[in-house]
Structure formats: structure tokens, C-alpha cells
Write a protein that holds these residues in place. Structure first.
Motif, PDB file in Angstrom:
ATOM      1  N   VAL A 227       0.855  -1.194   0.000  1.00 18.97           N
ATOM      2  CA  VAL A 227       0.000   0.000   0.000  1.00 18.97           C
ATOM      3  C   VAL A 227       0.883   1.234   0.000  1.00 18.97           C
ATOM      4  CG1 VAL A 227      -1.758   1.285   1.275  1.00 18.97           C
ATOM      5  CG2 VAL A 227      -1.833  -1.211   1.242  1.00 18.97           C
ATOM      6  N   ARG A 228       0.567   2.170  -0.882  1.00 21.28           N
ATOM      7  CA  ARG A 228       1.362   3.391  -1.009  1.00 21.28           C
ATOM      8  C   ARG A 228       0.431   4.602  -0.955  1.00 21.28           C
ATOM      9  NH1 ARG A 228      -0.636   2.019  -5.689  1.00 21.28           N
ATOM     10  NH2 ARG A 228      -0.901   3.556  -7.357  1.00 21.28           N
ATOM     11  N   PRO A 229       0.953   5.791  -0.617  1.00 25.18           N
ATOM     12  CA  PRO A 229       0.131   7.004  -0.646  1.00 25.18           C
ATOM     13  C   PRO A 229      -0.003   7.544  -2.070  1.00 25.18           C
ATOM     14  CG  PRO A 229       2.331   7.525   0.143  1.00 25.18           C
ATOM     15  CD  PRO A 229       2.306   6.042  -0.080  1.00 25.18           C
ATOM     16  N   VAL A 230      -1.227   7.911  -2.455  1.00 25.89           N
ATOM     17  CA  VAL A 230      -1.487   8.564  -3.742  1.00 25.89           C
ATOM     18  C   VAL A 230      -2.155   9.898  -3.440  1.00 25.89           C
ATOM     19  CG1 VAL A 230      -2.556   8.397  -6.008  1.00 25.89           C
ATOM     20  CG2 VAL A 230      -1.786   6.314  -4.849  1.00 25.89           C
ATOM     21  N   LYS A 231      -1.425  10.966  -3.715  1.00 32.15           N
ATOM     22  CA  LYS A 231      -1.855  12.313  -3.312  1.00 32.15           C
ATOM     23  C   LYS A 231      -3.028  12.819  -4.145  1.00 32.15           C
ATOM     24  CE  LYS A 231       0.201  16.995  -3.238  1.00 32.15           C
ATOM     25  NZ  LYS A 231       1.485  17.701  -3.410  1.00 32.15           N
ATOM     26  N   GLY A 232      -3.958  13.475  -3.464  1.00 33.88           N
ATOM     27  CA  GLY A 232      -5.068  14.138  -4.140  1.00 33.88           C
ATOM     28  C   GLY A 232      -5.264  15.534  -3.591  1.00 33.88           C
ATOM     29  N   GLN A 233      -5.220  16.538  -4.466  1.00 33.56           N
ATOM     30  CA  GLN A 233      -5.519  17.917  -4.066  1.00 33.56           C
ATOM     31  C   GLN A 233      -6.987  18.207  -4.362  1.00 33.56           C
ATOM     32  OE1 GLN A 233      -2.530  20.953  -5.079  1.00 33.56           O
ATOM     33  NE2 GLN A 233      -1.287  19.327  -6.012  1.00 33.56           N
ATOM     34  N   THR A 314      -5.319  18.623   0.872  1.00 36.36           N
ATOM     35  CA  THR A 314      -4.808  17.421   0.204  1.00 36.36           C
ATOM     36  C   THR A 314      -5.117  16.203   1.058  1.00 36.36           C
ATOM     37  OG1 THR A 314      -2.635  17.586   1.253  1.00 36.36           O
ATOM     38  CG2 THR A 314      -2.888  18.641  -0.897  1.00 36.36           C
ATOM     39  N   GLY A 315      -5.161  15.053   0.403  1.00 36.70           N
ATOM     40  CA  GLY A 315      -5.322  13.781   1.098  1.00 36.70           C
ATOM     41  C   GLY A 315      -4.424  12.750   0.457  1.00 36.70           C
ATOM     42  N   LEU A 316      -4.125  11.697   1.196  1.00 38.82           N
ATOM     43  CA  LEU A 316      -3.293  10.609   0.675  1.00 38.82           C
ATOM     44  C   LEU A 316      -4.127   9.333   0.647  1.00 38.82           C
ATOM     45  CD1 LEU A 316       0.037  11.323   2.615  1.00 38.82           C
ATOM     46  CD2 LEU A 316      -0.541  11.960   0.260  1.00 38.82           C
ATOM     47  N   ARG A 317      -4.512   8.931  -0.558  1.00 39.26           N
ATOM     48  CA  ARG A 317      -5.292   7.704  -0.706  1.00 39.26           C
ATOM     49  C   ARG A 317      -4.380   6.496  -0.495  1.00 39.26           C
ATOM     50  NH1 ARG A 317      -5.500  10.690  -5.408  1.00 39.26           N
ATOM     51  NH2 ARG A 317      -7.437  11.772  -5.946  1.00 39.26           N
ATOM     52  N   PRO A 318      -4.883   5.432   0.128  1.00 35.70           N
ATOM     53  CA  PRO A 318      -4.076   4.215   0.269  1.00 35.70           C
ATOM     54  C   PRO A 318      -4.232   3.314  -0.952  1.00 35.70           C
ATOM     55  CG  PRO A 318      -6.089   4.017   1.557  1.00 35.70           C
ATOM     56  CD  PRO A 318      -6.155   5.350   0.873  1.00 35.70           C
ATOM     57  N   GLY A 319      -3.317   3.429  -1.889  1.00 35.47           N
ATOM     58  CA  GLY A 319      -3.407   2.666  -3.132  1.00 35.47           C
ATOM     59  C   GLY A 319      -2.654   1.349  -3.024  1.00 35.47           C
ATOM     60  N   SER A 320      -3.310   0.248  -3.350  1.00 34.46           N
ATOM     61  CA  SER A 320      -2.631  -1.050  -3.368  1.00 34.46           C
ATOM     62  C   SER A 320      -2.034  -1.290  -4.752  1.00 34.46           C
ATOM     63  CB  SER A 320      -3.605  -2.180  -3.017  1.00 34.46           C
ATOM     64  OG  SER A 320      -4.453  -2.449  -4.116  1.00 34.46           O
ATOM     65  N   ARG A 321      -1.319  -2.391  -4.895  1.00 32.94           N
ATOM     66  CA  ARG A 321      -0.641  -2.673  -6.153  1.00 32.94           C
ATOM     67  C   ARG A 321      -1.628  -2.861  -7.304  1.00 32.94           C
ATOM     68  NH1 ARG A 321       2.904  -7.692  -5.620  1.00 32.94           N
ATOM     69  NH2 ARG A 321       3.797  -6.482  -3.899  1.00 32.94           N
ATOM     70  N   ASP A 322      -2.817  -3.409  -7.015  1.00 27.51           N
ATOM     71  CA  ASP A 322      -3.811  -3.616  -8.078  1.00 27.51           C
ATOM     72  C   ASP A 322      -5.048  -2.731  -7.900  1.00 27.51           C
ATOM     73  OD1 ASP A 322      -4.993  -4.812  -5.916  1.00 27.51           O
ATOM     74  OD2 ASP A 322      -5.150  -6.814  -6.795  1.00 27.51           O
ATOM     75  N   ASN A 323      -4.932  -1.689  -7.064  1.00 32.46           N
ATOM     76  CA  ASN A 323      -6.000  -0.705  -6.817  1.00 32.46           C
ATOM     77  C   ASN A 323      -7.214  -1.269  -6.086  1.00 32.46           C
ATOM     78  OD1 ASN A 323      -4.467   1.251  -8.093  1.00 32.46           O
ATOM     79  ND2 ASN A 323      -5.440   0.932 -10.081  1.00 32.46           N
ATOM     80  N   ALA A 324      -7.142  -2.514  -5.629  1.00 34.79           N
ATOM     81  CA  ALA A 324      -8.248  -3.123  -4.882  1.00 34.79           C
ATOM     82  C   ALA A 324      -7.848  -3.241  -3.413  1.00 34.79           C
ATOM     83  CB  ALA A 324      -8.575  -4.504  -5.454  1.00 34.79           C
ATOM     84  N   PRO A 325      -8.834  -3.280  -2.513  1.00 33.31           N
ATOM     85  CA  PRO A 325      -8.505  -3.356  -1.092  1.00 33.31           C
ATOM     86  C   PRO A 325      -7.880  -4.694  -0.706  1.00 33.31           C
ATOM     87  CG  PRO A 325     -10.859  -3.641  -1.405  1.00 33.31           C
ATOM     88  CD  PRO A 325     -10.292  -3.252  -2.738  1.00 33.31           C
ATOM     89  N   ILE A 326      -7.225  -4.696   0.449  1.00 35.90           N
ATOM     90  CA  ILE A 326      -6.621  -5.908   1.003  1.00 35.90           C
ATOM     91  C   ILE A 326      -7.398  -6.232   2.270  1.00 35.90           C
ATOM     92  CG2 ILE A 326      -4.487  -6.968   1.814  1.00 35.90           C
ATOM     93  CD1 ILE A 326      -2.986  -4.731   0.264  1.00 35.90           C
ATOM     94  N   LEU A 327      -8.157  -7.320   2.233  1.00 35.78           N
ATOM     95  CA  LEU A 327      -9.122  -7.618   3.284  1.00 35.78           C
ATOM     96  C   LEU A 327      -8.973  -9.047   3.787  1.00 35.78           C
ATOM     97  CD1 LEU A 327     -12.304  -6.181   1.493  1.00 35.78           C
ATOM     98  CD2 LEU A 327     -10.844  -4.985   3.131  1.00 35.78           C
ATOM     99  N   GLY A 328      -9.124  -9.223   5.091  1.00 35.11           N
ATOM    100  CA  GLY A 328      -9.260 -10.561   5.638  1.00 35.11           C
ATOM    101  C   GLY A 328      -8.010 -11.118   6.287  1.00 35.11           C
ATOM    102  N   GLU A 329      -8.012 -12.439   6.433  1.00 33.75           N
ATOM    103  CA  GLU A 329      -6.938 -13.133   7.145  1.00 33.75           C
ATOM    104  C   GLU A 329      -5.610 -13.039   6.408  1.00 33.75           C
ATOM    105  OE1 GLU A 329      -9.012 -16.805   9.417  1.00 33.75           O
ATOM    106  OE2 GLU A 329      -9.185 -16.854   7.232  1.00 33.75           O
ATOM    107  N   THR A 330      -4.544 -13.214   7.168  1.00 31.80           N
ATOM    108  CA  THR A 330      -3.179 -13.208   6.639  1.00 31.80           C
ATOM    109  C   THR A 330      -2.510 -14.521   7.068  1.00 31.80           C
ATOM    110  OG1 THR A 330      -2.118 -12.291   8.620  1.00 31.80           O
ATOM    111  CG2 THR A 330      -3.141 -10.714   7.094  1.00 31.80           C
ATOM    112  N   PRO A 331      -1.307 -14.808   6.537  1.00 36.95           N
ATOM    113  CA  PRO A 331      -0.588 -16.009   6.983  1.00 36.95           C
ATOM    114  C   PRO A 331      -0.205 -15.968   8.472  1.00 36.95           C
ATOM    115  CG  PRO A 331       0.236 -15.294   4.857  1.00 36.95           C
ATOM    116  CD  PRO A 331      -0.671 -14.211   5.347  1.00 36.95           C
TER     117      PRO A 331
END
Length: 379
Positions: A227-233, A314-331
Motif C-alpha cells: 500500500v502506497r500514498p497517492v496524493k489528491g488535491q 490534500t489527502g493521501l489515498r491508500p493505493g494497493s498494487r492492483d487498486n483493490a482493497p486488502i481484506l481478511g486473514e493473513t498467513p
């Protein structure tokens, strides 16, 4: 689960929404927020609920998730407004996507064809028909697509309502309390440590820290959320008599660096957004960004030239690698992700809150969020 302690990292709409649903069920929930609750991306957003306008043919699962969340909004609004005893500014006038030149119309036709291929409920309008719906539109508008089921909510009111509802249910909120690291022992998430040195044990850890999610220490590199910041003015104008709009208006511009959207609020404000900039954690406003927003708004609705300028941010959107959210269980056992919502955080708040809280309470991942687990990046 009611006897277990749930720690949530991040107090935006996602963290607050999950926390509210869990606290309402009787669970013991604590949210850690690095600054003020809901005052980052959640506060900066425009509040558009627009799965149809933002649909991309290469993102069918994201479109499905957004449409399912939009369908939940009437129920979500009723529950939240009752719990918080306040309005969250939910509006159902719909969205107009407009073109201003022949090249724009060509691009608009392509978008319309894609929407039809996806089976979406959209309508093609002439420029004249669009101006009958919104008289303030420019006479240059050549054509438009109407997305009647794309709605909006006042995200800042929703932030306030979620915080109130969460705390009324007994949820604990620590503001100005940044989590530095997650403590993982033998493959199990066991607690968190804040920057001021406080350690807190927990039975379930939820990472919902938006664009800060990848900065939390203690996570194995292999499952660190991409997840990276994507700036929006953005900016806000004050509508006045004769210069008002009721629908959300979005432009399609073939020859310009960016399109804009205009979102009318019940209090008379007109939100104009937004740039999309890969600038890391830079939150500075720029002359160029504000100029492009004002130019785009003026070309769509010429009357905005006369309107008072109320606010810029300004705001910083949380952008994932494929622009979709990351939800649920992890390893990692007992570690849950709810991050990376990018441009759709407000839209996806209800479905994220309902589904992630259900996962925590029952241990079962629904088919709704299964495609969005972090393991899709691990192959």
C-alpha cells in the motif's frame, strides 16, 4: 469472541466502522489512531459512492464489491444515523459524466460501451438533455452518461457519526497514539507497541492504517501490505443562487492532463477534486494542482467563476498494487488486514465493516471478501 480483546490500528472510516460493528456485538475493542480519528484520507475524500462511474472492465471483482457495498448503504445509513443521532448527508440524486468536445464524446462513447458490456444501468444523454437535468452545465457539453444509482454521502459527517456510535457502544479510542510495531510470536500476532513505548496485548490485531499500513514494523516482508500514498488535491466552493448543481458531475477530458468531479453538499458547499499524484507522503498544495481543478470545474460549470473559495486541502489515498482493497486473514494467525481501499474507501466502508467484523466474530471468511486477501500478492 466477546471475552477477547481486539486491537485496531487506524481510526479512519474503515477502522471506526469495523470497531463500531464489533463493539455493538459486545466485543472489547481498542482503536489506536496516530493523529485525530478520521482526519486523514477519510476527511479528505469527496464521499462519492460511484461503482458505475468508476467501473473498469478489467476489474470485475472490484466492481462487484463496490456494487454490493452501495446496495448496503441504505441499511448502513439507517443504523449509523440511529446510533449516532445525526445525519450523514446521504444523497441519491445520481451522477452525470460529461464531455465538452468531440474528442471527449468519443472517449465517453468508449466508456459507455464498456459500461454496457458490464451490464450496468446507465443512460446516454445528449448535451441538451444533460442541461435539462443540470441547467448550470456549460453550453459546450456535447453528451453525458447518467448513472442514477451512483450516490454520495458527506464523508466528514460519517466520520463524526462513526466515532460517536463506536464510543457509545463502549469502544475505546486512543488518538495521537501511533502504533510503531506489531508483536508477532511463533507466527501469531499477540499485541502492539506504540511510539511512546506503550505495549498492549490483544487476541486479534486489525491493520487498517490506510497509506501508513506498510510502515508498521514487525510484519514479515513477504506479507507487508503493498500500500502506497497517492496524493489528491481538492477544494471547496460555496454555491449561490443561480449557480447550483444537484447531481455529482464528472468530466471526461481527452486532451487535458486530468478530469475533475464536482460534488454538491446539502450545506451548499461544492467539492471539486481531485488530482492523482505519485508523490510519496508529500501533502503540499501546488499552484498547478489548484489551477487544474478550477479550470476543470469552470469548463463544466462556468458559473463557478463567481463562487467564493472556501477551502483547499490534500489527502493521501491508500493505493494497493492492483487498486483493490486488502481484506481478511493473513498467513499470521490473529492478524487481519483491512487496508488499501484507494479511491473507494467511503464506498466500501459498509461492506468492509460488516464482513471483517463477521470474520473476527465467527472465524469464517465470506466469498465476498475472499478474492481480496493479501495472499493474492504472494504467488
Amino acid at each position: 469472541m466477546k471475552n477477547k480483546k481486539i486491537l485496531i490500528i487506524g481510526g479512519g472510516v474503515i477502522g471506526l466502522g469495523i470497531g463500531w460493528q464489533l463493539a455493538k456485538s459486545g466485543a472489547a475493542v481498542t482503536i489506536y489512531e496516530r493523529a485525530q480519528a478520521g482526519r486523514a484520507a477519510s476527511w479528505a475524500a469527496a464521499g462519492m459512492l460511484a461503482p458505475l462511474a468508476e467501473a473498469h472492465i478489467e476489474e470485475p471483482e472490484l466492481l462487484k464489491l463496490g456494487s454490493q457495498s452501495l446496495a448496503l448503504y441504505p441499511q448502513w445509513v439507517r443504523e449509523l444515523e440511529a446510533a449516532a443521532e445525526m445525519s450523514i448527508g446521504y444523497r441519491v440524486e445520481g451522477t452525470l459524466i460529461i464531455g465538452l468536445e468531440p474528442d471527449d464524446t468519443h472517449q465517453l462513447r468508449h466508456l459507455y460501451a464498456s459500461q454496457q458490456d458490464l451490464g450496468l444501468d446507465v443512460t446516454w444523454l445528449t448535451g441538451r438533455a444533460a442541461r435539462e437535468i443540470e441547467p448550470a452545465l456549460s453550453p459546450r457539453v456535447t453528451a453525458a452518461i447518467r448513472c442514477e444509482s451512483d450516490h454520495q454521502v458527506d464523508n466528514r459527517l460519517m466520520v463524526k457519526a462513526l466515532q460517536r456510535a463506536y464510543q457509545r457502544c463502549g469502544g475505546v479510542l486512543h488518538e495521537n497514539s501511533a502504533v510503531e510495531s506489531i508483536h508477532i510470536e511463533n507466527g501469531i500476532a499477540a499485541g502492539v507497541k506504540t511510539r511512546d513505548g506503550e505495549k498492549q496485548n490483544g487476541d486479534v490485531i486489525v491493520l487498517s492504517a490506510g497509506c501508513e499500513s506498510a510502515q508498521i514494523q514487525g510484519l514479515p516482508d513477504a506479507i507487508r501490505p503493498p500500500v502506497r500514498p497517492v496524493k489528491g488535491q481538492m477544494l471547496a466552493l460555496q454555491m449561490e443562487a443561480g449557480i447550483t448543481v444537484k447531481n455529482v458531475i464528472r468530466t471526461v477530458r481527452a486532451r487535458y492532463p486530468m478530469s475533475v468531479y464536482l460534488v454538491p453538499r446539502t450545506d451548499g458547499r461544492l467539492i471539486v477534486g481531485a488530482t492523482t499524484e505519485e508523490m510519496g507522503f508529500d501533502t503540499r498544495l501546488t499552484a498547478g494542482g489548484v489551477f487544474e481543478l478550477l479550470r476543470g470545474a469552470w469548463e463544466a460549470v462556468p458559473g463557478v467563476y463567481e463562487l467564493p473559495l472556501l477551502e483547499t486541502w490534500t489527502g493521501l489515498r491508500p493505493g494497493s498494487r492492483d487498486n483493490a482493497p486488502i481484506l481478511g486473514e493473513t498467513p499470521i494467525e490473529n492478524l487481519i488486514y483491512a487496508t488499501g481501499h484507494y479511491r473507494n474507501g467511503i464506498l466500501l466502508t459498509p461492506i468492509t465493516a460488516y464482513e471483517v467484523s463477521k470474520l473476527i466474530l465467527t472465524g469464517e471468511t465470506s466469498e465476498t471478501i475472499a478474492p481480496f486477501r493479501v495472499d493474492r500478492f504472494l504467488a
